[in-house]
Motif scaffolding. Sequence first.
Motif, mmCIF file in Angstrom:
data_model
loop_
_atom_site.group_PDB
_atom_site.id
_atom_site.type_symbol
_atom_site.label_atom_id
_atom_site.label_comp_id
_atom_site.label_asym_id
_atom_site.label_seq_id
_atom_site.Cartn_x
_atom_site.Cartn_y
_atom_site.Cartn_z
ATOM 1 N N GLN A 34 68.670 84.752 -45.315
ATOM 2 C CA GLN A 34 67.760 84.717 -46.453
ATOM 3 C C GLN A 34 67.512 83.289 -46.930
ATOM 4 O O GLN A 34 68.447 82.489 -47.042
ATOM 5 C CB GLN A 34 68.324 85.534 -47.612
ATOM 6 C CG GLN A 34 68.237 87.021 -47.436
ATOM 7 C CD GLN A 34 68.696 87.756 -48.686
ATOM 8 O OE1 GLN A 34 69.848 87.641 -49.100
ATOM 9 N NE2 GLN A 34 67.785 88.513 -49.285
ATOM 10 N N CYS A 76 68.059 78.257 -45.499
ATOM 11 C CA CYS A 76 68.649 79.598 -45.613
ATOM 12 C C CYS A 76 70.101 79.495 -46.038
ATOM 13 O O CYS A 76 70.686 78.409 -46.062
ATOM 14 C CB CYS A 76 68.501 80.373 -44.312
ATOM 15 S SG CYS A 76 69.389 79.692 -42.905
ATOM 16 N N ALA A 115 64.751 82.977 -41.136
ATOM 17 C CA ALA A 115 64.370 82.694 -42.524
ATOM 18 C C ALA A 115 62.904 82.299 -42.637
ATOM 19 O O ALA A 115 62.238 82.602 -43.636
ATOM 20 C CB ALA A 115 65.260 81.587 -43.098
ATOM 21 N N PHE A 142 73.978 85.828 -50.810
ATOM 22 C CA PHE A 142 72.792 86.044 -49.990
ATOM 23 C C PHE A 142 73.217 86.543 -48.613
ATOM 24 O O PHE A 142 74.340 86.275 -48.165
ATOM 25 C CB PHE A 142 72.012 84.739 -49.778
ATOM 26 C CG PHE A 142 71.304 84.210 -50.986
ATOM 27 C CD1 PHE A 142 69.952 84.465 -51.185
ATOM 28 C CD2 PHE A 142 71.977 83.430 -51.918
ATOM 29 C CE1 PHE A 142 69.286 83.962 -52.291
ATOM 30 C CE2 PHE A 142 71.318 82.919 -53.020
ATOM 31 C CZ PHE A 142 69.967 83.192 -53.210
#
Length: 494
Positions: free
Chosen positions: A210, A232, A438, A206
């Motif tokens: 994210q 996140c 996030a 990721f």
Amino acid sequence: MLYIGIDLGTSASKFLLVDEVGRVLNTVTKEYPLSFPRPGWSEQDPAHWWQACLAGVPELLACFDAKQVAGIGVGGQMHGLVALDAAGNVLRPAILWNDGRTAAQVNYLNETVGNDKLSAWTGNIAFAGFTAPKLLWMRQNEPDLFTRIAKILLPKDYLVYRLTGVHATDYSDASGTLLLDVAHKRWSSEMLDLCGVTEAQMPTLFDSWQPVGTLTAAAAAALGLPTDVVVCAGAGDNAAAAIGTGTVGEGRCNISLGTSGTVFISSEQFRVDPHNALHAFAHADGGFHLMGCMLSAASCNKWWMEDILHDGDYAAAQEAIVPEKLGRSHVFYLPYLMGERSPINDTNARAVFLGMTMDTTRADMTQAMLEGVAFALRDSVEIARSLGLDISRSTLCGGGSRSPLWRTILANVLGIPLDLPATEQGPGYGAALLALVACGRYRNVAEVSRAMLHIQATVQPDPELTALYDARYAEFKQIYPACRPLFASLAGTP
């Protein structure tokens, strides 16, 4: 809304509570033990990290409304190997970043497999602390446990797993495994094959900001938080700390004068120096960064003051180093107390004082120690400059930055202004800022990073003193090459 940042460190985890405009409302620290089962080994039980979280988060929120918590970000120590079985149980204590058992595996990777191949596959070469050599060591020395590995995680990723049930990592932390093709941001099939593992055993990749999931019902109940709290992917400790110091985008630099020392240079493009002296990693802002990491920085000062001089008054020891002495001492110090990573990658290197005479004083040696660390940091800066990066100023953080004298020495050794951030909370603060992104509070990492950066002071270099230090640095650079054969001989290395 409120946001939690977690810094999963080597000796303790630090928990921060931050509001929507980045103000730190509360902090809590929970310590845990380190294990040294054999000389040069360093391990930790991942259960201690989770126990610290279970104790630290409720204490952090004791005077706040837990229902207002919207997101959690985790920054943490890099390179550690956390191996899980098919049921999610930890197979063995985590082998940490500062573990030195993998010398044979590092030599195999760099010399037999070859630096050129490693650099082409991953953008980096092998260092003793990286994760891939640990996997090779485990396969060779603990084959029964190795065959039971279902998932491979990094330390902060284990905490994310306990929070969300998701096996995830981010690109910045994955860069330090020597298993990631950093340039293309994907797992390296060549390195996975070489280490005897599959992509199915690796966590999902990721970007740092994210969301990877929300809290499991069990984690939410244990922490006293709502189940819709977003977690996140987070970042490796240096990348997370860089977010908090505004080190994002092209050519920004942050120097950390902590226990270890780092030179962190953000870049929008992937760059590798020809000798792989700097780590070429992905950054938490979606770009890349070059990083020089020296193993002993402020720890040199602690060793010199407390272990050698048995003196805890650091400020008084530096008072005798008057401005007229700077750049004019004849004593040098190599800061290689634990070997060295950047830029020499030599586990045999050792600390050296050089140039003492009958009139050398304690203050002269203290000054040499401070200057030696600064010169070693400049080594990494010079390599970055050779790649075309314009490093014209830097932020400065870490415990050593609290010394006005050391700040002055470093600014003049580097010949650039050094900006001191008003808020320096390290990886935990950067992780909290990632949680803000996030949760949609900010559009991207660059926006939140620059919104939160406030400079409290700047140390300007003096041209005359910088010229003196340029001459001293030219002499400093000759010392390690002259000592290197002796270091190898003392270590019994051919």
